[in-house]
Design a protein around this motif. Sequence first.
Motif, PDB file in Angstrom:
ATOM      1  N   GLU A  91       0.800  -1.229   0.000  1.00  0.00           N
ATOM      2  CA  GLU A  91       0.000   0.000   0.000  1.00  0.00           C
ATOM      3  C   GLU A  91       0.835   1.283   0.000  1.00  0.00           C
ATOM      4  N   LYS A  92       2.110   1.193  -0.291  1.00  0.00           N
ATOM      5  CA  LYS A  92       2.918   2.399  -0.434  1.00  0.00           C
ATOM      6  C   LYS A  92       2.909   2.842  -1.895  1.00  0.00           C
ATOM      7  N   LEU A  93       3.348   4.072  -2.130  1.00  0.00           N
ATOM      8  CA  LEU A  93       3.477   4.590  -3.486  1.00  0.00           C
ATOM      9  C   LEU A  93       4.955   4.755  -3.803  1.00  0.00           C
ATOM     10  N   LEU A  94       5.381   4.138  -4.892  1.00  0.00           N
ATOM     11  CA  LEU A  94       6.774   4.171  -5.320  1.00  0.00           C
ATOM     12  C   LEU A  94       6.926   5.221  -6.418  1.00  0.00           C
ATOM     13  N   ILE A  95       7.902   6.094  -6.276  1.00  0.00           N
ATOM     14  CA  ILE A  95       8.108   7.159  -7.260  1.00  0.00           C
ATOM     15  C   ILE A  95       8.797   6.583  -8.494  1.00  0.00           C
ATOM     16  N   ILE A  96       8.085   6.550  -9.611  1.00  0.00           N
ATOM     17  CA  ILE A  96       8.671   6.097 -10.862  1.00  0.00           C
ATOM     18  C   ILE A  96       9.306   7.274 -11.593  1.00  0.00           C
ATOM     19  N   ASP A  97       8.572   8.358 -11.687  1.00  0.00           N
ATOM     20  CA  ASP A  97       9.098   9.541 -12.368  1.00  0.00           C
ATOM     21  C   ASP A  97       8.518  10.779 -11.689  1.00  0.00           C
ATOM     22  N   GLY A  98       9.381  11.739 -11.364  1.00  0.00           N
ATOM     23  CA  GLY A  98       8.927  12.971 -10.727  1.00  0.00           C
ATOM     24  C   GLY A  98       9.640  13.289  -9.432  1.00  0.00           C
ATOM     25  N   TYR A  99      10.674  12.500  -9.115  1.00  0.00           N
ATOM     26  CA  TYR A  99      11.369  12.690  -7.836  1.00  0.00           C
ATOM     27  C   TYR A  99      11.962  14.093  -7.709  1.00  0.00           C
ATOM     28  N   GLN A 100      12.573  14.605  -8.773  1.00  0.00           N
ATOM     29  CA  GLN A 100      13.210  15.917  -8.702  1.00  0.00           C
ATOM     30  C   GLN A 100      12.185  17.009  -8.371  1.00  0.00           C
ATOM     31  N   ARG A 101      11.012  16.936  -8.995  1.00  0.00           N
ATOM     32  CA  ARG A 101       9.971  17.938  -8.751  1.00  0.00           C
ATOM     33  C   ARG A 101       9.448  17.868  -7.319  1.00  0.00           C
ATOM     34  N   LEU A 102       9.186  16.645  -6.865  1.00  0.00           N
ATOM     35  CA  LEU A 102       8.648  16.486  -5.515  1.00  0.00           C
ATOM     36  C   LEU A 102       9.637  16.962  -4.456  1.00  0.00           C
TER      37      LEU A 102
END
Length: 377
Positions: A91-102
């Motif tokens: 139930e976690k969310l894994l960052i595939i694309d967008g880490y730099q923005r977040l």
Amino acid sequence: MNPLDAPPSHLDVPKGEQEDFYSDDDLFKIQSWGADLSFRELISRYDEDELVKPELQRHYVWDKSEASRFIDSILLGLPVPSIFLAKTNNEKLLIIDGYQRLMTVRDYVKGIFSKNKKVFKLSRTEKIHKRWRGKPFAELKEEEQRRIRNTTIHAIIFMQRSPAKGDTSLFQVFERINSSGRTLLAQEIRNCVYQGPLNTLLLELNNYPIWRKMFGKNIRDDRMRDVEYILRFFALSSDEMLYSNVFPSRISLKKYLNQFMDDFNEDEFIDDFRDNFLKSIGIAYECLGNSAFHNLSTSNPDQLIERFSPTLFDSVLIAFFLAIRNKAPITNNVECQKRKLTLLKNPEFQNLLAKETMRTSNIRRRIAMAYDAFFGE
């Protein structure tokens, strides 16, 4: 192949393994949906470890100018590009694309710029609106602070529905969607998708001093090729690979390693894996030294080239692993070196190292030849 993805000069990788691609029905076993999430919610989830960055996936790489420009865009009310997340089995969310923005927004709200650990003040360049130049988050007006926190970013979320266990399709999603600027190699993606004890073990073993000497580089490969070779040892030394009568006649190495990580990413396997690798690499080093996995020079058949050969690596190291398991007598260093030279001068063995390297019969044959060369009578 993208030239940026080509193996470096110290690796002797067969051409067929450099062009290993596959696609199958896994892509049709996933569900995706969109959700508009505020930066307030995303930061909270990240801090509570519900939104996670894969181990060693990517460090924060934006410079102050890029980061400031992104914050400026948010304050101006400009649209923010979508991010891609994967919902995991826990139930976690894994960052595939967008880490730099977040992380840019999180850093600005928290007040510290990750890259230099200093107070995050927006750049004073003309690219930033004069109203906000040089200001940290704390000096913005309250409505401007709320604007940043309340800005929503569209997230496309993937979840694998079938098979229920594993993340085989997410590997391909990551491979096709990630937009970090250069194509990610297979192990870089596995490191993101297959979080768990096996992935952690691979990263641990990759720092083992003897392995670093035998791989030929003290510095870890920034594309994680060295990590993949350790995984390769585990996967190709499995009883299924070595002995099964119903094993496929040919494998895609990329797909097989994905499946292996998926199947064995559990605590119950880790101690045996660690023990097998450390014992095997230790004895191989004692017998053959730093050049254990170096092949012969094509111009001088009595001289080794200083290049790591993946196919020689799996042949020799798995042979030593089997010798330990079978309690076979191991000869001294000088005799081992002689036997290795004899093995490398065998035309059949050289052919197995270079051609059809992922044909199951060839994998088994080259391992058997290495075993007989070192431990046969």
